[in-house]
Structure formats: C-alpha cells, structure tokens
Design an enzyme around this catalytic site. Structure first.
Site, PDB file in Angstrom:
ATOM      1  N   GLU B  60       0.602  -1.190   0.071  1.00 40.22           N
ATOM      2  CA  GLU B  60       0.024   0.203   0.080  1.00 40.22           C
ATOM      3  C   GLU B  60       0.845   1.263  -0.167  1.00 40.22           C
ATOM      4  O   GLU B  60       0.573   2.199  -0.775  1.00 40.22           O
ATOM      5  CB  GLU B  60      -0.983  -0.044   1.295  1.00 40.22           C
ATOM      6  CG  GLU B  60      -2.165  -1.159   1.119  1.00 40.22           C
ATOM      7  CD  GLU B  60      -1.615  -2.438   1.287  1.00 40.22           C
ATOM      8  OE1 GLU B  60      -0.392  -2.746   2.049  1.00 40.22           O
ATOM      9  OE2 GLU B  60      -2.471  -3.463   0.874  1.00 40.22           O
ATOM     10  N   HIS B 129     -11.880  -5.927   8.169  1.00 42.02           N
ATOM     11  CA  HIS B 129     -12.532  -5.779   6.991  1.00 42.02           C
ATOM     12  C   HIS B 129     -13.814  -4.668   7.100  1.00 42.02           C
ATOM     13  O   HIS B 129     -14.892  -4.739   6.556  1.00 42.02           O
ATOM     14  CB  HIS B 129     -13.173  -6.842   6.099  1.00 42.02           C
ATOM     15  CG  HIS B 129     -12.134  -7.786   5.804  1.00 42.02           C
ATOM     16  ND1 HIS B 129     -11.801  -8.936   6.688  1.00 42.02           N
ATOM     17  CD2 HIS B 129     -11.163  -8.129   4.815  1.00 42.02           C
ATOM     18  CE1 HIS B 129     -10.761  -9.521   6.081  1.00 42.02           C
ATOM     19  NE2 HIS B 129     -10.621  -9.232   5.112  1.00 42.02           N
TER      20      HIS B 129
HETATM   21  C1  TPP Z   1      -2.102  -5.187   4.116  1.00 45.90           C
HETATM   22  C2  TPP Z   1      -3.052  -5.816   3.452  1.00 45.90           C
HETATM   23  N1  TPP Z   1      -3.502  -5.430   2.179  1.00 45.90           N
HETATM   24  C3  TPP Z   1      -4.455  -6.188   1.528  1.00 45.90           C
HETATM   25  C4  TPP Z   1      -4.993  -7.271   1.951  1.00 45.90           C
HETATM   26  C5  TPP Z   1      -6.202  -7.962   1.312  1.00 45.90           C
HETATM   27  N2  TPP Z   1      -5.614  -9.073   0.771  1.00 45.90           N
HETATM   28  C6  TPP Z   1      -5.971 -10.429   1.688  1.00 45.90           C
HETATM   29  S1  TPP Z   1      -5.283 -11.838   1.312  1.00 45.90           S
HETATM   30  C7  TPP Z   1      -4.682 -11.057  -0.171  1.00 45.90           C
HETATM   31  C8  TPP Z   1      -3.720 -11.875  -1.302  1.00 45.90           C
HETATM   32  C9  TPP Z   1      -2.632 -12.405  -0.630  1.00 45.90           C
HETATM   33  O1  TPP Z   1      -1.789 -13.438  -1.393  1.00 45.90           O
HETATM   34  P1  TPP Z   1      -0.762 -14.018  -0.972  1.00 45.90           P
HETATM   35  O2  TPP Z   1       0.433 -13.295  -0.045  1.00 45.90           O
HETATM   36  O3  TPP Z   1      -0.052 -14.763  -2.000  1.00 45.90           O
HETATM   37  O4  TPP Z   1      -1.168 -15.169   0.182  1.00 45.90           O
HETATM   38  P2  TPP Z   1      -2.232 -16.348  -0.433  1.00 45.90           P
HETATM   39  O5  TPP Z   1      -3.584 -15.856  -0.206  1.00 45.90           O
HETATM   40  O6  TPP Z   1      -2.090 -16.760  -1.670  1.00 45.90           O
HETATM   41  O7  TPP Z   1      -2.060 -17.550   0.610  1.00 45.90           O
HETATM   42  C10 TPP Z   1      -4.853  -9.523  -0.279  1.00 45.90           C
HETATM   43  C11 TPP Z   1      -4.640  -8.607  -1.280  1.00 45.90           C
HETATM   44  C12 TPP Z   1      -4.580  -7.411   3.275  1.00 45.90           C
HETATM   45  N3  TPP Z   1      -5.078  -8.602   4.020  1.00 45.90           N
HETATM   46  N4  TPP Z   1      -3.595  -6.960   4.020  1.00 45.90           N
END
Ligand code: TPP
Ligand code: MG
Lengths: 411, 337
Positions: B60, B129
């Site tokens: 972010e 959320h």
């Molecule tokens: C600081 C932050 N930004 C955005 C999100 C929203 N978000 C939740 S899971 C996700 C994707 C994460 O992907 P990855 O790190 O590859 O983990 P995976 O879900 O594939 O295990 C996002 C963008 C969040 N939870 N926290």
C-alpha cells in the site's frame, strides 16, 4: 524527447494463462528429485546461491524417496504426516461447506498446500514460535491442537477461545507455537524476526518461523524482516509460500524481474532455498535443515515453498474469473496427499484399502467434532459469545470510558 | 439516467474520467484484469489498456508512493486500497507526503490523486474488513475526505474528486455497494434497482465537494450523518416519529458548515451518528463546530451515537454497529432533554 530513443512503455507482467487459455507450464523448470545436494548446515550462504534457483525434491515420479534430502522420517512418521494432511483437507471441505450453509461468515482453505504447514510443523520443537498466515492451519493440526476449538472459533460460538472477536481461522495459540494471526498481510513476518532476536538476546535456544504468501512479499514488512534477520543473524526460518496466486494476481506481479522469490534473500546475504512444496518429505527435510541452522546460531534461512493454490482464495472468491479452470490439474508438482500416499504404497507401507479406510475414519472424526461444535452454537444459530466480551480485553484493566460505554450498551 | 448499483456508478465514474482525460490512470491490488475484489474497476483494463489500468504489488505504501510520483509527473492517478483496514502501511506517504507536497514546495509540485477505499462494517468482516478510519484523515491538513452514501453521489463525487487539484481520500461504504442498508440486518436486502438515488445521470455531471445533502426535512432535531448511517438515521426517525432533519455530509473535509449551522439553528437540537469508534472520532469535531456556531440556539445537549471504543468484533457485529435502535434512543432522549 531525445531523437535517438523510442518512446517508453510500461511493463505489466502477465500470467501465461487466463480463462479460456490452455495452461502451459513448459517454461517451469523442475529439477529431478534428488538432484540438489544437501549442504552442511554451517555452509556459507554465498556458496549455495544456486539453491535459490533450483528446487529441492525428494519424491520422484515413481514414488521413491531419493537423494541427500531423503531418509529423515520413519514410515510411522510418514503415515502420521499423511493423516495430518488428510485431516486438514477433510476439515477444510467440511468448513467450506458449513460456510456455504451460512453457519459462519467466512473460510479459507489449504487445498493443494497441505504439505507445507503439516511437514514444517514436524521440524519445529515445543517452545518454538510460528508467525503464520491464514493458510497454515496444518501447524495446528499437526500439533494436535483440538479440532473442536478450531471449529468453535470458526463458528464464533460460546466456546470460541477468542470470544467472537476475531474472524474465523485467524487462530491464536501460544501453547502450540502459533502466534495470533492478524489478517493484515506481511506485518507478522517482521515480528517473527523480533521474537527470534529476543531469543538470542535472552540466551535461549528457541527459534521462530515467519510465514508470508508470494503476493505479500511485496509488502515493506517483508524487506524489513530480511534486513533485521540479516543484520542480527536472527534464529529464524523465513517461509515464503509461493502458491502462484494472490487472489486474482499472479505471482509475477510481486516477483518482478527477479528469477525467484528465494533469490530475494541474496541481497541480504541470507541462505535461500526453494523446495517442492507439494513434497512432504522435501518440505520436512529442508525445514529441519533450516531450523537446525537457526538453533545453532548459524543465521536465518529463507525458504520458498513452491506450491499451487488449487482452490479459491477464500469463500468470497471465484477463481474462474481470472485463471483457467484446468490450471490446477495441469500444475506439474501434483497433489501433496496423492504423492505421499503413492510413496507409502511404493515402499509397501500403505495400500488403497488402508487409504480408503483412513479417509472414512478421518471423515467420521471430523463430522463427530463438527456436530459437537454445532451443538455449542454457530454464528447463524446463535449461542455466540456475549456482547460483554467485545469490551473485555481491549486493555488489561478496563478504563472508565469503556466501562461507561459497556453500561450504555446495556451489557 | 441509468439505474445502477454503487459499484456500477463508481465504475462508470472511472470510465467517464478515463475517456475524457488520458492522464487518469487506475491501479491497485487485483484492480487490473479482475477489476477489483468488489468489481469497481471491471472492464477498464480491457477498454483502456494495461498501462492505464493495472494490478499492483501488495504494497500500500508503494501504491500511494508511486501515485504521488505520477502526480508529480503530471498524471492523475486514481488508486484503490483493497480495504480501508489496509491503508495504514501507506499512512506515511499520505500524511507526510501527499498532504503536504503543495504547501512545502509552494505549488512547485502538487498531488492530484484520489485514494479510494471500501470502508465500514455490516458484512461480518471482523476487525480487518470493517473499520471506519475517516478521522485519521480528517485530522490531516492538505487532504480532502469524501464519503458518498448512494450511487448518484458516488459517481458525481468521484468525478469531482478526480477533477480536484489536491489529494482526496474517497471512502466507499461497502455495505452500501449493492443497496441501501438501514441496520435492520434481519430484514430482506434492499437493492438500488428501484431506489431514486440509484438513478445516476449520464455523462460527466459532478457533485461538488464540500456540499452536504438534505436527506430528510424536519423541525425537531438535526441528525448529522454520512455513509451507511444516513439510512440508519432515516429508519430511526421513521420508527420513533421524531421529526428529524437528516443531513448527509458527503464531504467531511472541507465540511459544509453552513448547511449544518442553518439546520441546527432551525431545530435547536443535534444528534451525530458515525460508525467509527467514539474517542477522537469525527463526531467530536462536529460537536465542537456546532457548539462554537450554535451554542445559543441549542435547547439540549448534543448526543453522539458511534461505534464503541473497541476493535471491530466479528460475532458481536450488531451490538457494535450503531443501529436504528440506538439512534432512535438518542432521538427520543434529545427531545426529552
Ligand atoms: C495489508 C493488506 N493488504 C491487502 C490485504 C487483502 N488481501 C488479503 S489476502 C490477499 C492476497 C494475498 O496473497 P498471498 O500473499 O500470495 O497469500 P495467499 O492468499 O496466496 O496464501 C490480499 C491482497 C490484506 N489482508 N492486508
Ligand atoms: Mg499466494
């Protein structure tokens, strides 16, 4: 604008395959099982730079365990590992379904990634601390954290250990070496380094493990973790779970121009290894190597677990909108449960019947626990924690303004 | 005019702005190919190409920091933070950089960016959320802070925000994306499809920043609300029969103080409603302003109805969320005082 250069354009990486395309992993290099040697734990990180571009694999196509990294587990331990992964998968399937039935708000599953947390857990010792993401519940299952307690939290019922405050699946158990999951990506990766530094400061022998997804390695906290781990040689194992996707975003967006996520470690002088995340034996063996390095004060290790998120990101996600439906089936590293099962059959320690029987037993066990949890209550059916609980635990001692607000709320 | 959800209205505002001005670029996590987890940018990449609408790495601070750099170059970035709960890593870039760039460089560099983010609860999103962090931004000089409560305003205010020469924090109450929500979570979901505020004008009509909207005329008490709380206040007024005048503030900074003062001077009473936690919430600022401007017109102490000073809980969502019951109690109390 200079005359001798053409106009610039923005480079936006794209995955090889979107809905409607046929998946093609032919560019994805998979070293032969057993081909990557196992270095001594006190190796200079500089001497194993190539390990960040290869993949440690133990199980070959025929289901045999081969090479230097094989032989770390007994057949009894392997059968137990298989049971852990099968339990996690069954647990996930039941809870996904419970969410669909409206019994809880939200769920996230591990489909295809079960080996990573289940096998890693075995390399940690009691007293060590994981800083997991939401996709490592195998760390709890493999440590015999009560499944009933997990479900009570998923249902936010009256027996939820976190009193309904936290989302389902964002577990917390100090006793089981499982740090409280926040839900904010990346934040806990650097905290794992701090915990490890504290162990070193205190002359302890305990170690920490940090966990992060491929997408979340883009967060600044990832880089903060790496610099602190590097500078203080913190006794920590830093795990990247590269399941190829971050919701709808393929791993290339976070990885950028570097060859692999593991290679990020090189700039920090951290020992960096890629492992076949769908190979229970390989994950365990690499984890054991890295944990030993940490415990002997030889420094941090960055592990990239190469795996595939075979399901949706969460119950709020439909991956068919952004990736090919056949991609999961085309994933070249196979399925972790299937592979360990085949291995055990190959060595004559398992059979299709025993597998079916184990499946039935596990389902039975999960369903029994589920009934018990649902008898306590579900988010939909009520019998949830008291509203008083939301005012508790903000501070150790409730300040007067919160007491007033609680009274105003009528609880 | 077309009947739209708030998601469609936001998408259309992007579309109109991108068609009119090549400098408008749109990015954020999952914003490109997929069109955002709430689908507010769906179709934009296909229409305007990958250099003008793309997926960002999950960082972010990086999303906002690069937007500031793009604005310094002369582009107009409209960026999405996936949930307001995830804006904190970007807080330094917003507060120390975006907000002050104009002032500290004497307008040598400016920062016309829009930072959109879904906000608020009501979806069982738990503590990550559901938050309403608007007061963390209204406290910062140099930012504008906007929160629409319906599709029509969402489109017009987003277009005004994109046209604005300064950084705008644009909060989208996610519980309102698909329909108005008055806090009666046990009743059937209402959609925007038949709602008059779901009728969105075509073209590039803006809704000016800094102007409140009168949502309900009344004589007994002024209710200051924004976002989801506008509908909660309406439901509370209907249920209690209190003749409340409801102002939807729409822009929190700069604030439409004239509209507030005119209404409170008329009614002599004031109830302030927000979903965010109470202490140092935006309601505290509203109370101060009303007290300064309307003290001699007030017939009763003002009342705030807010979220409690706790993290947003998962299971206790409806005890936390300031619903029509609590707002109704406040309306009755302010009339008795
Ligand atoms: C600081 C932050 N930004 C955005 C999100 C929203 N978000 C939740 S899971 C996700 C994707 C994460 O992907 P990855 O790190 O590859 O983990 P995976 O879900 O594939 O295990 C996002 C963008 C969040 N939870 N926290
Ligand atoms: Mg991922």
């Amino acid at each position: 604008m200079s005359d001798d250069v053409s106009p610039l354009s923005l480079n936006v990486p794209e995955p090889g395959c979107r809905p409607g395309d046929s998946p093609d992993f032919s560019d994805f290099e998979i070293p032969r099982a057993g081909s990557v040697p196992r270095p001594a734990v006190d190796v200079d990180p500089d001497e194993i730079r190539d390990m960040a571009f290869s993949i440690v694999r133990v199980l070959n196509k025929n289901g045999e365990a081969v090479g230097d990294w094989a032989g770390a587990l007994s057949t009894e331990e392997l059968r137990e590992g298989l049971r852990h992964m099968m339990t996690l998968r069954t647990f996930d399937a039941r809870m996904m379904n419970a969410q669909r039935q409206g019994k809880t708000s939200f769920y996230m599953q591990h489909l295809g990634e079960e080996a990573v947390s289940c096998a890693f857990s075995r390399a940690m010792q009691p007293g060590d601390m994981n800083f997991p993401t939401y996709r490592q519940a195998g760390l709890l299952i493999a440590r015999d954290y009560p499944m009933l307690t997990m479900m009570n939290q998923i249902y936010s019922n009256a027996e939820d250990p976190l009193h309904g405050r936290q989302l389902p699946i964002m577990y917390s158990s100090k006793e089981h070496g499982f740090f409280s999951i926040s839900g904010n990506l990346g934040t806990q990766f650097v905290q794992s380094v701090g915990w490890a530094m504290a162990s070193a400061i205190s002359g302890d022998t305990r170690i920490a493990a940090g966990w992060i997804g491929d997408g979340s390695t883009a967060e600044s906290d990832f880089h903060a973790a790496m610099v602190f781990a590097s500078t203080y040689k913190a006794p920590v194992v830093l795990n990247i779970v590269n399941n190829q996707w971050a919701i709808s975003t393929f791993q290339g967006i976070a990885r950028g121009g570097v060859g692999t996520f593991a290679a990020r470690g090189h700039g920090f002088g951290i020992a960096s290894i890629r492992v076949d995340g769908n190979d229970y034996l390989a994950v365990h063996s690499v984890a054991k190597w890295a944990c030993e390095r940490a415990r002997r004060g030889l420094g941090p290790t960055l592990i990239e677990h190469v795996t595939y998120r075979a399901g949706g990101h969460s119950t709020s996600d439909d991956p068919s909108a952004y990736r090919s439906k056949s991609e999961a089936a085309a994933w070249p590293l196979g399925d972790p449960i299937e592979r360990l099962k085949q291995h055990l059959i190959t060595i004559g320690e398992w059979s299709e019947e025993r597998h079916k029987q184990a499946e039935a037993e596990i389902l039975d066990q999960v369903v029994t626990v589920q009934k018990e949890a649902e008898a306590v209550g579900t988010l939909a059916a009520g019998k949830t924690p008291s509203p008083r609980d939301m005012f508790e635990g903000v501070y150790e001692t409730m300040p007067s303004h919160l007491i007033r607000q609680r009274q105003e709320a009528g609880f | 005019m077309a009947q739209m959800t708030m998601i469609e209205a936001i998408r259309e505002a992007h579309d109109v702005a991108m068609a009119a001005d090549e400098r408008v670029v749109v990015y954020g996590e999952d914003v490109g190919y997929f069109g955002g987890v709430f689908r507010c940018t769906a179709g934009l990449q296909e229409k305007y190409g990958k250099s003008r609408c793309f997926d960002a790495p999950i960082n972010e601070a990086g999303i906002v920091g690069t937007a500031i750099g793009m604005a310094a170059y002369g582009l107009k970035p409209v960026i999405e933070i996936q949930f307001a709960d995830y804006v904190y890593p970007a807080y330094d870039q917003i507060v120390s950089e975006a907000a002050r760039l104009r002032h500290r460089s004497n307008a040598d560099f400016t920062c016309p960016i829009v930072i959109r983010m879904p906000t608020g609860g009501g979806i069982f999103g738990g503590q990550t959320h559901s938050q309403s962090p608007e007061a963390l931004f209204t406290h910062v000089s140099g930012l504008k802070v906007v929160m629409p409560s319906n599709p029509r305003d969402a489109k017009g205010l987003l277009l005004a925000s994109i046209a604005d020469p300064d950084p705008v924090i644009f909060f989208e109450p996610k519980r309102l994306y698909n329909g108005p929500f008055d806090g009666h979570h046990d009743r059937p979901i209402v959609s925007w499809k038949k709602h008059p505020l779901g009728e969105v004008p075509d073209g590039d009509d803006i809704v000016p920043l800094g102007k409140a909207a009168l949502r309900r005329e009344g004589n007994d008490v002024t209710v200051l609300a924004y976002g989801t709380m506008v509908y909660v206040a309406e439901a509370a007024a209907e249920a209690t029969g209190v003749d409340a005048e409801i102002l939807d503030l729409r822009t929190l900074l700069p604030l439409d103080l004239d509209a507030i003062v005119d209404s409170v001077r008329k009614t002599g009473r004031c109830v302030i409603v927000h979903e965010a936690t109470r202490t140092s919430g935006f309601g505290a600022e509203l109370m101060s302003l009303v007290q300064e401007a309307c003290f001699y017109h007030l017939e009763a102490p003002m009342i705030r109805v807010t979220g409690w000073d706790t993290p947003y809980p998962h299971a206790q969502e409806w005890e936390y969320f300031p619903g029509p019951g609590r707002v109704g109690e406040a309306l009755k109390k302010v009339m008795e005082d």
